[in-house]
Motif scaffolding. Structure first.
Motif: not given
Lengths: 439, 763
Positions: B326, B329, B333, B396, B400
Motif C-alpha cells: 500500500y 500504491v 499515486n 503507473r 508499482l
C-alpha cells in the motif's frame, strides 16, 4: 397501476411466481416492507450574483403557469417545482452583502467579527453556526436506518481555492467551514479510490509473483526460504483482493471519467457534467443522503466563454437594468445554470428509486438558491429559492409569495420535512415564527 | 598416581576415564548435567530452558560449578570434576567461539528496514531533481511589506533573516518604517527534521497567517498546510496540522502573514517533534534557503525485528507485506499526481510515450541499484508500455511493479556473487552509510568502472562521510546505543524535584545529543572523550537548574561545572535521570545500563526477578545500603557483583543528575570494588576512575565496535570472518580510538567483502 419494481423483485426472491401474485399481494407484511423508510435526500445547488427577477419569478402566486425565460430548461419538471418568492436574507451584522449572502445563506446566522474585509461594511470572519444541510445530515447519520458512509458530500464547480467567507456556504458548526471539492478526479478518488487501487493491485500481483519466483531460483537455499514466505504473502493478498472485488455491491458501476480534462475555466461545462454524474452516482449507491453543488462563489467573476460571454459574471451583474446587452448575457448565464440543474434532475429522474415507487427524483429535493436577490442592487430580498423533486411532502407545481419573511423559516421547513422538528434555526428572532406552510 | 607395573595392558581401558585418571568432562556432563541442560547445552523446557552459553573463563566456570551446581546436590561435582566438566562445556558449546563454530553466522538476505525503505524511496524521487544541500546558516528569510486596503502589498520595506518565528509585537512594529496599520511578511526557507516520525505544527496569531510545508504546488498559497487566514475579533487563534517527516532532510517552508487595522499583532510558528514538547521551532532547525520537496512515505509499517539488539529487516509478515504494497500504491499515486514537479519532465514530455518509457526505465534501474538486464527491461518496462494504450497507465503499472519487486526490497539481490563489482560496491556504500540508494556520483563512478580499486572506494567513502546523511545515521547510532528514544519516563516527584519539567527534559536530551555529535565529528573523533570529557552543554534553563554559572538564552553552550566531577556520558544528567526512580536514584538501573552498553559486560536476565520496594526497608538506610541488602544472595551476586559497584560509584548524583554529598542525611559513599571480565578486582573511588578503566578496557571497546558495526551494516560482525572484531579493534587503537576512522574501516571491509554463496544454476 403498475406493480412497483421493488415488490416484484421481492417476490421473485421469495421464489414465488407471477401466478401467485394476487393471492400474495394482500399480505400486510409485504405492504409494510415497501413503505418503510423510503430514502429521502436533499441537494442544495448554488449559483452567484443574484438573478434577473423579471425573467425568473411568476407574475402572481398560485399554481405554476408558463415558466419565465431563465427556467425554460426546467420546463419538463414544472409539476414537481415549487417557487418561493418573498424570502429575505435578513441577517445583518459584520460583513458585506456578498459575504453575508454566501455564509449566512444556509446558516441563517450572523458572521463572526473577523479580518476579511469586503467592499464595504465591517470585516468579518466565518459564520457563527451550522448550515442547514449539515444539520439535516447529522440528524440522518444519528439514525442507523438513514446512516450512510459519508452522510453528505460537497461538490463544487470552478470554486477558487481560497478559503474565506465568499467561498464557503457549508458549515459544520460555528467557525467550521466545510470546503467543496471541485476536482472530479479528487472526488472520484474519495469515493472509489481505494477500490480502484485494489483492482490495479489485483492485476499486477501476478507479475510480482512471477518476478519473485524467478529471483528465488537464483539464490542460496537458506535465503530462498525467506523469499518463499514473501511469495506466500503475495499470493494470499492477491486472492483476498480478487475475492472482495467480486463482492462489491455497487448498484451502479463506478463512473469512468475522461482522464484528459484539465481544470481550466473553459472546461467548466465538462467539469460540471462530471460532477453531476459523480453526485448522482454517489446518491444511487447510497453513499450519502445530503449533498451540495456550489458553482463558483459569491462575487463569482467567471468568464463564461462557452456561452460567448467574455465579461466576468460579477461585472455584468452590476450593470444597470437598462443595459440590454448585459441583461441578455446574464439571461444566458442563468439559463446555463438552469440547464445544469435540468441535467441533474433528469438523471435522477431516469433512475428508479430502490425499494420504493417512482424515480430517484421523486425522493430528492433539489434546492436552487443564490446569495443575492438581484445583482446590481445587492438586494437580499426575494432570494431566488426554487425547489424541485419529491420526498418532502411539499405541494409542488406551485408558486408562493411570502412577502418579506426571513429565509430562516424555509430552512426550518426543510428540516421538518425530514422529520427533524427543531424549533428554531440560526438567528432565533428570524426563525421564531416557525416553518413555512408548504404542504 | 602411580600405575602398577602390569598395567600397560590395561592402560587403554583406564584412559577412558575413571576415578583413577583424569576426570572425563563429557561423562560427568552426561551423568550430572544433561538432564537439566540438554545434551548440547540447549536447555530443557521442563528444567532449565535457557541455552548454556556465556563469557566466563574455564576457571570461573569451574569455581561456579564447584559452588553451585548441580542444583540441590552441590557436593556432587567439585574440585577436579568441576574443572573437567567446565573445560568440556566451554569447548563444546559454552564459549563465544564454540557458539560461532556451531552456528556460523552468514550474511543474510535482508529486506530494507522501515527507515531504509523510506529513505530509499525519498532518494529515488530526489534523484530526478537537484539533491539537497544543507547549508550552515540558520533562520528563515523574511521580506516585510507595508500594505494598503486588505493585504495588497504596497511597499517592500526590508528583508532580513529572522532566527525564530516567535513574535509578540503588541501594538508595536517589527522594524522601523513598518506601518502598524497594515503590514505583511513573507518568510521562506526550509525546515530540518532531526528524527523520522510524526511532527505536529501550530500557527498561533492574532492576525492572519498561512503556513506551507513541503508543498508540491510551490509557494502557491492555495491549499496551504495550515490555514489561519481568517481571524475573529483580533483574538489570538491557532490552527494545527501534522506531517510525517524523514530524519536528516530539509522541507521547503513558506510562511505568509498579514495584519490590517488590528490593534494587536503576533505570530508564533511552533512544533511538537516526535517524543518532544510544544515549542517555537528552534533556530537549529530552520534554514534560510528553500530546498526541493521531499517525497515522504508516511505509511505505517510494523516495527522491524530488534531481537538481536539492532533493527534489521529479517522477517516478512503479513502486515509488512501489506504495508509495503500500500505504500507503493500511495507513492505511485502521489508521483503521478505531481509528475511535473517531481520528475523534471516538461509538459510535452509528459504526453510523449517515448519520454515516459525512458523515465520508467530510469526509475527501475535506480530502484534496483544497477542497470536493468534484458529480462528486467522486458518485465518492468517493455511489457507495460507495449500492452497498454495509455502510457500514463503503463507508467503507473511499471512503477508499482518496481516498488513491490524483491529487486527493490532486498538490496542484496543487486549484488553479484564473488568479488564485488562496481555496482555492488555502490549499492553497499549507499546502504551502509546512508540507508538509501546510490546517488548520481556513485552511479556515475560505477558506470565508468571507477569503483573497484581501494583508492577509488576510499575517495567515495570520504566524500560520503561528510554528507549530512551520514551524520543522520550516526545520530541514529547514538540514539540506539544509549537507548535515547526508548520511552524513558523521566517524570519525577515534583515536590522533591521542583522545576524538573518536560521543558527541562527536552533541553537535557538535546544537550546529550549535542555532546555525542560534537565528539563524533570533532577532528580527533576520540571515543575516549565520550567517557572522559568534563564539559556539559547547557543553556540558561539548564545552567540555573544544575547550579552552573548563569547563561543567556536557549542556545546550548559548552561549559565546565566546578565542584561537579563530570565524565562524559556516564555522568550526563539525562542518563542519570532516565535510569532512576521518580523519587530516588537507582544504582541497579544505572549499573545495568552502563555495564551492558558501555562496559560491554554480559549480563543475563536475573534468575529471580525481584522488585525494589522502598517501603520494605528500614527508612534510615541509604539507597546503597538498601540495594546491597536486596542483592546479597549468592545467586544474585553472580551479576550484581558487576552491577552494584558501577551503580554505587554514581551515588553522588541524585535522581535528576544533580550533584549531592549525602543521601538520607548520611554521607554518600562512592567507593567500590569493580570486578572485570577476568575476575580481577579494582578499587574504584568514584565514577571518573571507573571511566578511565572503561576507556582502556577491551570489552568496552568491543561493545562499541560491534554496536557501530551492526547499526551501519545490519549484519552480524562475525559473518565477515571470526577475526573481524579483533582486527577492527587493533585498527581502532592504532587510530587513537578515532570513531570516524572506525566507521571508514568497517565500511571498507563490508563493501569489499566477497559473498561466498554458491550460486544455483540459472534456470
Amino acid at each position: 397501476m403498475t406493480i412497483p419494481r421493488s415488490r416484484r423483485t421481492f417476490l421473485r426472491d421469495l421464489g414465488l411466481s407471477g401466478a401467485s401474485l394476487p393471492f400474495v399481494a394482500g399480505l400486510p407484511s409485504l405492504q409494510a416492507a415497501q413503505n418503510q423508510n423510503p430514502r429521502q435526500r436533499l441537494i442544495v445547488v448554488f449559483s452567484p450574483n443574484g438573478t434577473l427577477p423579471t425573467q425568473f419569478w411568476q407574475d402572481s402566486p398560485g399554481p405554476l403557469k408558463e415558466l419565465k425565460a431563465i427556467l425554460q430548461p426546467l420546463a419538463p419538471f414544472k409539476d414537481r417545482m415549487l417557487m418561493l418568492k418573498g424570502l429575505n436574507n435578513k441577517i445583518r451584522g459584520d460583513g458585506d452583502g456578498h459575504q453575508r449572502g454566501m455564509s449566512c445563506l444556509l446558516t441563517g446566522i450572523e458572521l463572526l467579527p473577523g479580518n476579511i474585509q469586503g467592499g464595504s461594511d465591517s470585516p468579518a470572519g466565518w459564520a457563527s453556526g451550522i448550515s442547514i444541510d449539515q444539520e439535516i445530515r447529522n440528524f440522518l447519520q444519528k439514525n442507523p436506518a438513514t446512516r450512510t458512509r459519508f452522510g453528505s458530500l460537497e461538490f463544487g464547480v470552478a470554486v477558487p481555492a481560497r478559503a474565506d467567507n465568499w467561498t464557503r456556504m457549508v458549515y459544520a458548526g460555528s467557525n467550521k467551514p466545510v470546503a467543496p471539492v471541485d476536482d472530479p478526479y479528487q472526488m472520484l478518488n474519495r469515493l472509489y479510490g481505494q477500490s480502484k487501487d485494489r483492482a490495479t493491485l489485483a492485476g499486477l500481483l501476478d507479475d510480482v509473483r512471477e518476478d519473485l519466483t524467478k529471483v528465488s531460483s537464483r539464490i542460496s537455499s537458506e535465503d530462498q526460504k525467506r523469499l518463499k514466505e514473501h511469495l506466500e504473502l503475495v499470493r494470499s493478498m492477491e486472492s483476498e483482493l480478487k475475492r472482495t472485488g467480486d463482492e462489491s455491491a455497487l448498484v451502479h458501476p463506478e463512473p469512468e471519467l475522461d482522464p484528459n480534462i484539465e481544470l481550466v475555466n473553459d472546461n467548466t461545462p465538462e467539469i460540471s457534467r462530471m460532477q453531476i454524474d459523480l453526485l448522482v452516482n454517489s446518491l444511487a449507491n447510497d453513499m450519502c443522503r445530503v449533498a451540495s453543488l456550489q458553482y463558483m462563489r459569491s462575487v463569482g467573476q467567471a468568464r463564461m466563454r462557452w456561452l460567448d460571454v467574455e465579461e466576468g459574471h460579477h461585472h455584468l451583474s452590476h450593470e444597470p437594468d437598462k443595459n440590454k446587452n448585459a441583461q441578455e448575457k446574464l439571461l444566458r448565464i442563468n439559463q446555463w445554470f438552469a440547464a445544469e440543474i435540468a441535467y441533474l434532475a433528469s438523471k435522477l429522474d431516469s433512475l428508479p428509486e430502490p425499494g420504493a415507487e417512482g424515480s430517484m427524483l421523486d425522493h430528492t429535493t433539489i434546492m436552487w438558491t443564490n446569495e443575492l436577490g438581484k445583482g446590481n442592487s445587492h438586494s437580499q430580498n426575494d432570494i431566488p429559492f426554487l425547489l424541485l423533486g419529491g420526498g418532502s411532502k411539499f405541494k409542488m407545481g406551485q408558486s408562493h409569495d411570502f412577502d418579506g419573511q426571513p429565509h430562516n423559516r424555509l430552512l426550518l421547513s426543510l428540516a421538518h420535512s425530514f422529520g427533524h422538528e427543531i424549533q428554531h434555526f440560526g438567528n432565533k428572532t428570524q426563525s421564531k415564527d416557525g416553518p413555512l406552510q408548504l404542504t | 598416581m602411580r600405575l602398577p607395573f602390569f598395567s600397560f595392558v590395561v592402560i587403554p581401558f583406564l584412559m577412558t576415564g575413571s576415578a583413577l585418571g583424569q576426570p572425563d568432562g563429557r561423562k560427568i556432563y552426561v551423568t550430572h548435567c544433561a538432564s537439566c541442560h540438554g545434551d548440547k547445552g540447549q536447555g530443557n523446557e521442563e528444567e532449565y530452558d535457557e541455552p548454556l552459553w556465556g563469557r566466563k573463563s574455564v576457571e570461573s566456570l569451574s569455581r561456579y560449578i564447584h559452588r553451585s551446581m548441580p542444583e540441590e546436590k552441590e557436593d556432587t561435582v567439585i574440585d577436579e570434576d568441576a574443572h573437567a566438566v567446565a573445560r568440556y562445556i566451554h569447548e563444546e558449546f559454552y564459549s563465544p567461539a564454540a557458539q560461532l563454530r556451531n552456528r556460523p553466522p552468514r550474511i543474510e538476505l535482508l529486506r530494507l528496514t522501515n527507515e531504509q525503505y523510506r529513505q530509499s524511496a525519498a532518494d529515488l524521487i530526489e534523484s530526478f531533481k537537484r539533491p539537497q544541500t544543507i547549508i550552515p546558516e540558520r533562520g528563515l528569510r523574511g521580506r516585510y511589506f507595508n500594505v494598503e486596503k486588505m493585504n495588497k502589498e504596497k511597499e517592500h520595506v526590508l528583508e532580513r533573516i529572522d532566527p525564530v518565528i516567535n513574535f509578540d509585537w503588541g501594538s508595536g512594529v517589527p522594524a522601523e518604517k513598518i506601518n502598524q496599520n497594515g503590514f505583511s511578511v513573507r518568510w521562506s526557507g526550509s525546515l530540518l527534521a532531526p528524527e523520522t516520525g510524526l511532527y505536529q505544527f501550530r500557527v498561533r496569531t492574532h492576525n492572519s497567517a498561512l503556513f506551507l510545508l513541503n508543498s508540491f504546488r510551490g509557494d502557491d498559497d492555495k491549499n496551504s498546510f495550515i490555514d489561519a487566514y481568517v481571524s475573529t475579533r483580533n483574538e489570538s487563534h491557532e490552527k494545527s496540522g501534522s506531517k510525517f517527516l524523514l530524519a536528516g532532510r530539509g522541507y521547503p517552508v513558506f510562511l505568509r502573514y498579514f495584519t490590517y487595522k488590528e490593534k494587536v499583532a503576533s505570530l508564533h510558528l511552533e512544533w511538537k517533534p516526535p517524543g518532544g514538547i510544544w515549542e517555537a521551532i528552534p533556530n537549529d532547525y530552520l534554514m534560510p534557503e528553500v530546498l526541493d520537496t521531499v517525497t515522504v512515505v508516511g505509511t505505517k509499517f510494523p516495527p522491524d525485528d530488534r531481537s538481536l539488539g539492532y533493527e534489521r529487516g529479517s522477517g516478512v509478515s503479513k502486515e509488512w507485506q501489506q504495508a509495503t504494497t500500500y505504500a507503493a500504491v500511495e507513492l505511485v499515486n502521489h508521483l503521478i499526481t505531481y509528475l511535473g514537479t517531481v520528475s523534471g519532465l516538461s509538459k510535452e514530455q509528459r504526453k510523449d510515450p517515448a519520454a515516459l518509457r525512458s523515465y520508467a526505465h530510469q526509475f527501475a534501474s535506480r530502484a534496483f541499484r544497477r542497470p536493468l538486464n534484458a529480462e528486467q527491461q522486458e518485465t518492468f518496462v517493455d511489457r507495460r508500455f507495449n500492452n497498454q494504450p495509455d502510457p500514463m497507465v503503463a507508467l503507473r503499472h511499471s512503477m508499482l511493479l518496481v516498488l513491490t519487486s524483491p529487486h527493490f526490497l532486498y538490496p542484496k539481490l543487486a549484488e553479484n556473487n564473488g568479488p564485488p563489482d562496481d555496482y555492488t560496491v555502490a549499492s553497499r556504500l549507499a546502504l551502509i552509510l546512508w540507508d538509501g540508494l546510490p546517488d548520481k556520483e556513485l552511479l556515475h563512478a560505477a558506470g565508468t568502472g571507477k569503483l573497484n580499486q581501494p583508492e577509488q572506494i576510499s575517495t567515495q567513502i570520504q566524500r560520503m562521510l561528510h554528507n549530512s546523511k551520514t551524520r543522520r545515521k550516526m545520530k541514529g547510532f547514538f540514539n540506539r546505543w544509549l537507548a535515547l528514544d526508548e520511552q524513558h519516563d523521566l517524570g519525577k516527584d515534583p515536590s522533591l524535584f521542583p522545576g524538573f519539567n518536560e521543558r527541562l527534559v527536552a533541553d537535557l536530551r538535546r544537550s546529550l545529543e549535542r555532546f555525542v555529535d560534537e565528539v563524533a565529528w570533532s577532528p580527533r573523533s576520540d571515543y575516549r572523550e565520550l567517557l572522559l570529557d568534563q564539559h556539559l552543554y547547557l543553556n540558561e534553563r539548564l545552567a540555573r537548574f544544575y547550579e552552573a554559572e548563569p547563561l543567556q538564552g536557549d542556545t546550548l553552550q559548552r561549559v565546565t561545572l566546578p565542584g561537579r566531577s563530570n565524565s562524559g556520558i556516564l555522568t550526563h544528567p539525562f542518563l542519570l535521570a532516565a535510569h532512576a526512580y521518580h523519587d530516588n536514584t537507582s544504582p541497579i538501573h544505572r549499573g545495568v545500563f552502563i555495564s551492558r552498553k558501555v562496559l560491554g559486560r554480559l549480563l543475563k536476565p536475573p534468575v529471580e526477578a525481584v522488585t525494589f520496594k522502598d517501603e520494605e526497608f528500614d527508612p534510615s538506610l541509604t539507597m546503597r545500603e538498601k540495594v546491597t541488602k536486596l542483592t546479597k544472595a549468592t545467586s544474585c551476586m553472580e551479576c550484581h557483583k558487576i552491577i552494584n559497584p558501577v551503580g554505587f560509584s554514581l551515588e553522588n548524583f541524585d535522581a535528576v543528575g544533580r550533584h549531592r554529598v549525602s543521601d538520607n542525611e548520611k554521607p554518600v559513599n562512592t567507593k567500590s570494588r569493580y570486578i572485570d571480565e577476568d575476575e580481577t578486582a579494582f578499587q574504584i573511588g568514584n565514577i571518573r576512575e571507573l571511566a578511565e578503566l572503561a576507556a582502556g578496557s577491551k570489552p568496552a571497546h568491543e561493545k562499541f565496535i560491534t554496536t557501530l558495526f551492526h547499526h551501519f551494516t545490519k549484519q552480524s560482525i562475525n559473518a565477515y570472518g571470526l577475526d573481524t572484531t579483533a582486527s577492527l579493534h587493533a585498527k581502532f587503537i592504532k587510530s587513537g580510538y578515532n570513531i570516524r576512522s572506525l566507521l571508514v574501516e568497517l565500511t571498507t571491509l563490508a563493501v569489499s567483502h566477497e559473498t561466498e554463496d554458491k550460486p544455483l544454476a540459472l534456470k
